[in-house]
Scaffold this motif. Structure first.
Motif, PDB file in Angstrom:
ATOM      1  N   VAL A 146      -5.224  -3.197   1.042  1.00  0.00           N
ATOM      2  CA  VAL A 146      -4.728  -2.732  -0.265  1.00  0.00           C
ATOM      3  C   VAL A 146      -3.766  -1.567  -0.078  1.00  0.00           C
ATOM      4  O   VAL A 146      -2.709  -1.492  -0.723  1.00  0.00           O
ATOM      5  N   ILE A 147      -4.096  -0.663   0.814  1.00  0.00           N
ATOM      6  CA  ILE A 147      -3.228   0.492   1.070  1.00  0.00           C
ATOM      7  C   ILE A 147      -1.938   0.041   1.732  1.00  0.00           C
ATOM      8  O   ILE A 147      -0.849   0.551   1.434  1.00  0.00           O
ATOM      9  N   GLN A 148      -2.056  -0.952   2.587  1.00  0.00           N
ATOM     10  CA  GLN A 148      -0.861  -1.493   3.243  1.00  0.00           C
ATOM     11  C   GLN A 148       0.106  -2.059   2.207  1.00  0.00           C
ATOM     12  O   GLN A 148       1.327  -1.848   2.281  1.00  0.00           O
ATOM     13  N   ASP A 149      -0.447  -2.752   1.195  1.00  0.00           N
ATOM     14  CA  ASP A 149       0.395  -3.284   0.104  1.00  0.00           C
ATOM     15  C   ASP A 149       1.047  -2.168  -0.691  1.00  0.00           C
ATOM     16  O   ASP A 149       2.197  -2.278  -1.115  1.00  0.00           O
ATOM     17  N   PHE A 150       0.301  -1.048  -0.905  1.00  0.00           N
ATOM     18  CA  PHE A 150       0.846   0.110  -1.622  1.00  0.00           C
ATOM     19  C   PHE A 150       2.154   0.557  -0.980  1.00  0.00           C
ATOM     20  O   PHE A 150       3.166   0.759  -1.644  1.00  0.00           O
ATOM     21  N   PHE A 151       2.126   0.752   0.315  1.00  0.00           N
ATOM     22  CA  PHE A 151       3.286   1.264   1.030  1.00  0.00           C
ATOM     23  C   PHE A 151       4.433   0.257   1.037  1.00  0.00           C
ATOM     24  O   PHE A 151       5.612   0.648   0.996  1.00  0.00           O
ATOM     25  N   GLU A 152       4.121  -1.030   1.100  1.00  0.00           N
ATOM     26  CA  GLU A 152       5.164  -2.053   1.106  1.00  0.00           C
ATOM     27  C   GLU A 152       5.872  -2.137  -0.235  1.00  0.00           C
ATOM     28  O   GLU A 152       7.085  -2.354  -0.312  1.00  0.00           O
ATOM     29  N   GLN A 153       5.108  -1.943  -1.323  1.00  0.00           N
ATOM     30  CA  GLN A 153       5.682  -2.036  -2.670  1.00  0.00           C
ATOM     31  C   GLN A 153       6.418  -0.755  -3.067  1.00  0.00           C
ATOM     32  O   GLN A 153       7.395  -0.801  -3.808  1.00  0.00           O
ATOM     33  N   GLU A 154       5.934   0.391  -2.613  1.00  0.00           N
ATOM     34  CA  GLU A 154       6.557   1.673  -2.959  1.00  0.00           C
ATOM     35  C   GLU A 154       7.215   2.253  -1.709  1.00  0.00           C
ATOM     36  O   GLU A 154       6.589   2.965  -0.922  1.00  0.00           O
ATOM     37  N   GLN A 155       8.496   1.952  -1.522  1.00  0.00           N
ATOM     38  CA  GLN A 155       9.189   2.373  -0.311  1.00  0.00           C
ATOM     39  C   GLN A 155       9.294   3.895  -0.180  1.00  0.00           C
ATOM     40  O   GLN A 155       9.372   4.429   0.923  1.00  0.00           O
ATOM     41  N   SER A 156       9.300   4.584  -1.325  1.00  0.00           N
ATOM     42  CA  SER A 156       9.442   6.047  -1.289  1.00  0.00           C
ATOM     43  C   SER A 156       8.119   6.750  -1.022  1.00  0.00           C
ATOM     44  O   SER A 156       8.079   7.966  -0.819  1.00  0.00           O
ATOM     45  N   LEU A 157       7.030   6.010  -1.024  1.00  0.00           N
ATOM     46  CA  LEU A 157       5.696   6.583  -0.866  1.00  0.00           C
ATOM     47  C   LEU A 157       5.442   6.914   0.610  1.00  0.00           C
ATOM     48  O   LEU A 157       5.644   6.071   1.480  1.00  0.00           O
ATOM     49  N   SER A 158       5.031   8.139   0.878  1.00  0.00           N
ATOM     50  CA  SER A 158       4.739   8.532   2.273  1.00  0.00           C
ATOM     51  C   SER A 158       3.252   8.725   2.516  1.00  0.00           C
ATOM     52  O   SER A 158       2.804   8.745   3.657  1.00  0.00           O
ATOM     53  N   SER A 159       2.477   8.868   1.420  1.00  0.00           N
ATOM     54  CA  SER A 159       1.043   9.097   1.601  1.00  0.00           C
ATOM     55  C   SER A 159       0.262   8.589   0.396  1.00  0.00           C
ATOM     56  O   SER A 159       0.818   8.422  -0.699  1.00  0.00           O
ATOM     57  N   VAL A 160      -1.016   8.341   0.616  1.00  0.00           N
ATOM     58  CA  VAL A 160      -1.946   7.961  -0.444  1.00  0.00           C
ATOM     59  C   VAL A 160      -3.182   8.842  -0.306  1.00  0.00           C
ATOM     60  O   VAL A 160      -3.701   9.023   0.801  1.00  0.00           O
ATOM     61  N   THR A 161      -3.638   9.380  -1.417  1.00  0.00           N
ATOM     62  CA  THR A 161      -4.820  10.236  -1.399  1.00  0.00           C
ATOM     63  C   THR A 161      -6.067   9.421  -1.714  1.00  0.00           C
ATOM     64  O   THR A 161      -6.067   8.594  -2.627  1.00  0.00           O
ATOM     65  N   VAL A 162      -7.111   9.654  -0.942  1.00  0.00           N
ATOM     66  CA  VAL A 162      -8.389   8.970  -1.136  1.00  0.00           C
ATOM     67  C   VAL A 162      -9.324   9.922  -1.880  1.00  0.00           C
ATOM     68  O   VAL A 162      -9.444  11.101  -1.516  1.00  0.00           O
ATOM     69  N   VAL A 163      -9.972   9.434  -2.941  1.00  0.00           N
ATOM     70  CA  VAL A 163     -10.837  10.289  -3.755  1.00  0.00           C
ATOM     71  C   VAL A 163     -12.229   9.688  -3.868  1.00  0.00           C
ATOM     72  O   VAL A 163     -12.437   8.491  -3.684  1.00  0.00           O
ATOM     73  N   LYS A 164     -13.153  10.572  -4.192  1.00  0.00           N
ATOM     74  CA  LYS A 164     -14.521  10.167  -4.496  1.00  0.00           C
ATOM     75  C   LYS A 164     -14.932  10.922  -5.744  1.00  0.00           C
ATOM     76  O   LYS A 164     -15.019  12.154  -5.738  1.00  0.00           O
ATOM     77  N   ASN A 165     -15.117  10.177  -6.843  1.00  0.00           N
ATOM     78  CA  ASN A 165     -15.416  10.782  -8.144  1.00  0.00           C
ATOM     79  C   ASN A 165     -14.349  11.791  -8.560  1.00  0.00           C
ATOM     80  O   ASN A 165     -14.648  12.860  -9.108  1.00  0.00           O
ATOM     81  N   GLY A 166     -13.110  11.468  -8.265  1.00  0.00           N
ATOM     82  CA  GLY A 166     -11.992  12.322  -8.680  1.00  0.00           C
ATOM     83  C   GLY A 166     -11.655  13.443  -7.736  1.00  0.00           C
ATOM     84  O   GLY A 166     -10.610  14.095  -7.870  1.00  0.00           O
ATOM     85  N   ALA A 167     -12.512  13.707  -6.766  1.00  0.00           N
ATOM     86  CA  ALA A 167     -12.262  14.796  -5.806  1.00  0.00           C
ATOM     87  C   ALA A 167     -11.672  14.217  -4.531  1.00  0.00           C
ATOM     88  O   ALA A 167     -12.189  13.238  -3.991  1.00  0.00           O
ATOM     89  N   PRO A 168     -10.575  14.776  -4.048  1.00  0.00           N
ATOM     90  CA  PRO A 168      -9.949  14.232  -2.828  1.00  0.00           C
ATOM     91  C   PRO A 168     -10.846  14.408  -1.604  1.00  0.00           C
ATOM     92  O   PRO A 168     -11.437  15.468  -1.399  1.00  0.00           O
ATOM     93  N   CYS A 169     -10.942  13.359  -0.804  1.00  0.00           N
ATOM     94  CA  CYS A 169     -11.769  13.420   0.402  1.00  0.00           C
ATOM     95  C   CYS A 169     -11.047  12.871   1.620  1.00  0.00           C
ATOM     96  O   CYS A 169     -11.626  12.817   2.714  1.00  0.00           O
ATOM     97  N   GLY A 170      -9.814  12.440   1.454  1.00  0.00           N
ATOM     98  CA  GLY A 170      -9.083  11.908   2.594  1.00  0.00           C
ATOM     99  C   GLY A 170      -7.621  11.680   2.264  1.00  0.00           C
ATOM    100  O   GLY A 170      -7.212  11.705   1.095  1.00  0.00           O
ATOM    101  N   LEU A 171      -6.831  11.472   3.310  1.00  0.00           N
ATOM    102  CA  LEU A 171      -5.392  11.265   3.152  1.00  0.00           C
ATOM    103  C   LEU A 171      -4.934  10.173   4.127  1.00  0.00           C
ATOM    104  O   LEU A 171      -5.345  10.165   5.289  1.00  0.00           O
ATOM    105  N   ILE A 172      -4.122   9.260   3.615  1.00  0.00           N
ATOM    106  CA  ILE A 172      -3.511   8.239   4.463  1.00  0.00           C
ATOM    107  C   ILE A 172      -2.013   8.490   4.497  1.00  0.00           C
ATOM    108  O   ILE A 172      -1.334   8.403   3.480  1.00  0.00           O
TER     109      ILE A 172
END
Length: 756
Positions: free
Chosen positions: A461-487
Motif C-alpha cells: 500500500v505504501i509502495q502504491d502511495f509513492f508511485e501515485q504521488e511523485q512529489s511525496l518523499s515520506s509517509v508518516t505511520v500513526v497509532k491512534n493519531g500519534a506518530p510512531c514511525g516514518l517511511i
C-alpha cells in the motif's frame, strides 16, 4: 648493583610521628641484621631488556616509576603498615621486604599474585597509549630467616632473593592457592553481581545504554573484575564465569526503553566456544522482557583470535538474530584497524588513555576525530571511555563523538544510575554562543500537511502511495493519531530493490521497514532548535523528514532542506553588522552608537576590553577552546553591564578578543570591577587540572620559545569622551590607554579622565 628505592611515604596519610625506616646504600645490610625474618615479594617485568631496546630508556624509566608507585600503594593497602622496604638489583625488577608478620589474610603466594594483577591494571592504559600493548609482570615470593651467623646473613639473604626469582620464572601453579578455592566457590554459588554505567548520546545528552560491569563478593580479593577474570582465564573457567556474569547482568537490569542497549563484556574465545549458545541468552532475555536488539556483545580487542574466519562467521550468525557487536580498546592489542574494518562493529570503544590531556593534545584530538570518522564510514558509532571532567566532555562533543562513558556522567552502580545534573547541562562550544535563538520562527510555520497510515498497513500500500504521488518523499505511520514511525521513499526502495525484496515484503506490515524512532518535535519548537536536532541524528538519517506534532498528535512534516533554507536566510539577515561568534554588534554598530552619542551632545565613557596571554592559550588548547573563552568574556561583559549599568548602555565586539562598551561615565568603574573579578574566577574552568593548579601554562610564545605563561586575564581601559571628539581621536587615545592597561600584570582596569 643494589639499587635501593626510597619510599614516598609523604604521599600517603600516615601519622607524622611514625618511623618510616628509609634505607639507602649499605642500609639494607642493617635491615637484615636487625630483623628475625623478612617476607619477600618479587616482581619482574617480562622481557624487560628487549622491551627497553624496542621502546627506549625514557619508556623504561617511566614504566619502572609507575610500578614502584603501584607496589607502594598495594603495600600500604594490603599490609596495613609502612614498615616495608622496596629495592632493586636490576632494571625491571622489584623486591618488597616486609619485616612484620603478614596480616593480609593471604599466603605470600596469593599476596604476590594480588599485587601482580592490580599493578598490571594500573599501568595498562598508559602502556596501551605508548606501545599498543600491555605488559606482563611475573611474581614470586620467599622468606628470609636471620638464624645464620653474621658472616652468612648476606649469602642467606641472596639465597632467598634467588628463590623468589626462580618461582617467578617457573610460574607457580595457582590452582593450589586458597584464592583459587575461593574463586571456585564464587563460581559454584554464582556470587557475582552487576553494576551498570551509562553510555551517553553526547548530542542529545540522553542515555543510549548501560555497560554491565561484574563485581565479586564484598571484602573479597575477587571484588575487582580484574582479579576475577585473570583467575578464570588461568584456571580455564572463563566460559563459566562469563555465563554467570551474563545471567547477573540480564536478570538485574530492569526496564528500559525499546531502543536502549545493554553492553555485555565477552571474551573473543568465549563467543566461538561450542558451549556458547545464543539460544541460552535468548531464553534469559525472554524471561526478563528484553530482545536481542537490546544486547551488544562487547568484545575486548586485546585478546588474540586464533581462527579469525570462524570468529567473524560466528559474529555474523548472532547479528542475524538481532544482536549487536562492540569492539573494546580499539586500536590496541591484536586486531588493529584492518580487523575492525572486516568485523564492521556497530560500536567502537576508544580507551580512556586517548582522553587524557585531550584539551591540549593535538595528537589525541586527531586520533579521536579519525576514529569518529572511521566509525561512521563503516556504519558504526564511536564510544569514548574515561570521560571524567566537563572540559573532556565538551571536547568530545565539539569533535562530534557519538557516545561517551565515564565518571563525569555517572559512576557504576548496582541500580542503573541517572545522569548527573552537570552532565545534563553540559554544552558543546557552538551551543554557548547565545542563550537566545538566532531564529525564533516556530517550526509550525514551515509544516506541510501530510497523509498518514495506520501501523498495520501492508508494505505494498505504501509502495502504491509513492508511485501515485511523485512529489511525496515520506509517509508518516500513526497509532491512534500519534506518530510512531516514518517511511522515507529512498529507504523503502532500498528494502525492495534486493533480489527477493518485493516477494519478501509483500505480506508484511509497514512496521517491518519503517523507522520506528523518527525525529518528533512540537509545533512551537524554533527552527534553529529543530535544525540542531536534525543534524545531530545518525548519519544515515540526517536528511530524513521531521515529524511535527501538536499535543502528541500528527500536525505535519518538514523537510531538512526547507528547514535549513529558512534558517540560513534568517541568519544572513541577522548577521549583517553582528559578530558571528558572539552575536554582538560589530564595527559598524559601534561607530553608529558613538556617532549617535556625539549628535545628542552626550558625555559618555568607552571601555575597551582586551585579553592577555590569549594567543598562547589559543595555540595550545585549540581554536574551539579559544572561542569558548571569547564567549565567556562576552557573557561576563554583558552580565556586568546589565547588572551595574543602564538600559542605554551599548556593547560591541570589534573582533577577536577585543570588545567595546559605550556607557555612562558614572557606571564605568563599577562595571570594570565586576568584569575583572568575575573573569578571574571563571576563566579557571577553561584549563585542565594541571594548569589550573599551577596557575600558569606552558606554551610557545610569539618568538617560538617554550615558556611559562600566566592564565588568560582581561585588561580594561576606560576613556572618558566629549561630544566634540572625532572617531580618529578616540581611536588614538584608546590605543595608548590599552597599552598602559596591558603593561599591568593580571586582571586590571585603568582610566584616563578628560576635562569634561
Amino acid at each position: 648493583m643494589l639499587r635501593l628505592i626510597k619510599k614516598r611515604t609523604n604521599a600517603f596519610n600516615f601519622p607524622s610521628d611514625q618511623n618510616n625506616n628509609f634505607f639507602e646504600g649499605p642500609g639494607i645490610g642493617s635491615l637484615i641484621q636487625n630483623v628475625g625474618r623478612l617476607n619477600i615479594l618479587y616482581f619482574a617485568i617480562q622481557d624487560f631488556p628487549t622491551l627497553t631496546e624496542m621502546y627506549g630508556n625514557e619508556w623504561s624509566e617511566n614504566l619502572e616509576a609507575q610500578i614502584r608507585t603501584g607496589i607502594e600503594s598495594e603495600g600500604y593497602e594490603h599490609l596495613q603498615h609502612n614498615e616495608f622496604h622496596i629495592f632493586s638489583f636490576n632494571g625491571g625488577e622489584f623486591f618488597l621486604l616486609d619485616p612484620t608478620e603478614c596480616k593480609a589474610g593471604l599466603s605470600l603466594e596469593e599476596l604476590a599474585y594480588q599485587f601482580k594483577v592490580n599493578i598490571e591494571n594500573l599501568v595498562k592504559s598508559d602502556q596501551i597509549s605508548r606501545t599498543g600493548n600491555t605488559i606482563t609482570i611475573n611474581s614470586g615470593h620467599s622468606s628470609f630467616h636471620a638464624s645464620q651467623t653474621n658472616n652468612k646473613l648476606w649469602s642467606g639473604f641472596l639465597s632467598a632473593i634467588g628463590k623468589a626469582r626462580l618461582e617467578a620464572q617457573n610460574n607457580a601453579d595457582i590452582s593450589n592457592m586458597e584464592l583459587s578455592k575461593e574463586f571456585c566457590d564464587i563460581i559454584a554459588q554464582s556470587k557475582v553481581n552487576s553494576h551498570y554505567q551509562p553510555i551517553v548520546n553526547l548530542a542529545e545528552k540522553k542515555i543510549h545504554g548501560w555497560e554491565a560491569l561484574a563485581r565479586g563478593p564484598q571484602n573479597s580479593p575477587f571484588r575487582s573484575p580484574l582479579t576475577l577474570f585473570d583467575m578464570a582465564e588461568k584456571l580455564g573457567k572463563l566460559f563459566q564465569l562469563e555465563r554467570i556474569c551474563r545471567e547477573a547482568a540480564i536478570s538485574s537490569f530492569g526496564e528500559i526503553n525499546p531502543h536502549q542497549k545493554l553492553f555485555l563484556n565477552i571474551h573473543p574465545r568465549t563467543i566461538v566456544d561450542p558451549n556458547f549458545s545464543s539460544g541460552e541468552t535468548k531464553i534469559l532475555l525472554d524471561r526478563w522482557g528484553l530482545r536481542p536488539e537490546n544486547i551488544v556483545f562487547e568484545i575486548t580487542e586485546r585478546h588474540s583470535v586464533k581462527d579469525f574466519i570462524t570468529f567473524r562467521k560466528t559474529l555474523d550468525h548472532y547479528r542475524n538474530q538481532g544482536y549487536m557487536v562492540a569492539i573494546d580498546d580499539a586500536g590496541t592489542g591484536y586486531s588493529g584497524l584492518s580487523s575492525i574494518a572486516e568485523i564492521k562493529p556497530d560500536y567502537i570503544k576508544l580507551d580512556k588513555s586517548f582522553v587524557d590531556n585531550i584539551e591540549t593534545s593535538r595528537v589525541n584530538r586527531a586520533i579521536v576525530e579519525t576514529f569518529t570518522d572511521f566509525a561512521e564510514k563503516i556504519g558504526g558509532k564511536l564510544i569514548v571511555e574515561g570521560i571524567e571532567t566537563q572540559s573532556q566532555a565538551v571536547a568530545m562533543m565539539d569533535m562530534g563523538v557519538h557516545l561517551g562513558q565515564g565518571y563525569f556522567f555517572a559512576k557504576p552502580a548496582k541500580i542503573k544510575p541517572k545522569l548527573s545534573l552537570e552532565a545534563l547541562n553540559v554544552k558543546k562550544t557552538p551551543d554557548l554562543k547565545n542563550d537566545h535563538n538566532i531564529c525564533g520562527i516556530p517550526v509550525k510555520n514551515l509544516a506541510t500537511p501530510v497523509d498518514s497510515v495506520e501501523i498495520n498497513t501492508p508494505v505494498p500500500v505504501i509502495q502504491d502511495f509513492f508511485e501515485q504521488e511523485q512529489s511525496l518523499s515520506s509517509v508518516t505511520v500513526v497509532k491512534n493519531g500519534a506518530p510512531c514511525g516514518l517511511i522515507m521513499e529512498y529507504n523503502l526502495n532500498k528494502h525492495l530493490s534486493g533480489k527477493f525484496g518485493v516477494a519478501l515484503y509483500t505480506n508484511k506490515p509497514i512496521t517491518s521497514v519503517m523507522d520506528d524512532s523518527p525525529l518528533l518535535v512540537d509545533l512551537e519548537t524554533t527552527v534553529e532548535n529543530v535544525s540542531t536536532q536534525a543534524m545531530a541524528r545518525e548519519r544515515n538519517k540526517a536528511y530524513d523528514d521531521i515529524i511535527i506534532t501538536k499535543n502528541g498528535k500528527l500536525f505535519g512534516v518538514v523537510s531538512v532542506r526547507k528547514l535549513l533554507d529558512t534558517l540560513a536566510h534568517a541568519q544572513v539577515e541577522m548577521a549583517k553588522g553582528t559578530n558571528p561568534l558572539t552575536g554582538l554588534p560589530g564595527n559598524l554598530g559601534i561607530e553608529q552608537e558613538i556617532e549617535r552619542r556625539m549628535k545628542a551632545s552626550q558625555q559618555y565613557s568607552i571601555i575597551y576590553a582586551d585579553l592577555d596571554n590569549f594567543k598562547v592559550y589559543n595555540d595550545t588548547y585549540g581554536f574551539k577552546s579559544g572561542d569558548k573563552i571569547i564567549l565567556l568574556i562576552s557573557r561576563i561583559i554583558t552580565w556586568a553591564t546589565a547588572r551595574h549599568g543602564s538600559d542605554t548602555d551599548f556593547i560591541g565586539h570589534i573582533g577577536g578578543d577585543d570588545f567595546v562598551q559605550v556607557i555612562s561615565p558614572d557606571k564605568a568603574e563599577r562595571i570594570c570591577l565586576a568584569i575583572t573579578r568575575c573573569f578571574k574566577r571563571l576563566v579557571k574552568t577553561s584549563y585542565n587540572a594541571k594548569d589550573n593548579t599551577n596557575g600558569w601554562m606552558e606554551g610557545k610564545g610569539r618568538d617560538g620559545t617554550v615558556s611559562r605563561f600566566p592564565l588568560v586575564s582581561v585588561s580594561l581601559a576606560i576613556l572618558d569622551c566629549t561630544p566634540e571628539q572625532s572617531l580618529f581621536e578616540i581611536g588614538e587615545q584608546a590605543a595608548s590607554l590599552k597599552k598602559w592597561a596591558k603593561s599591568i600584570e593580571g586582571n586590571c582596569w585603568v582610566r584616563e579622565r578628560r576635562q569634561l
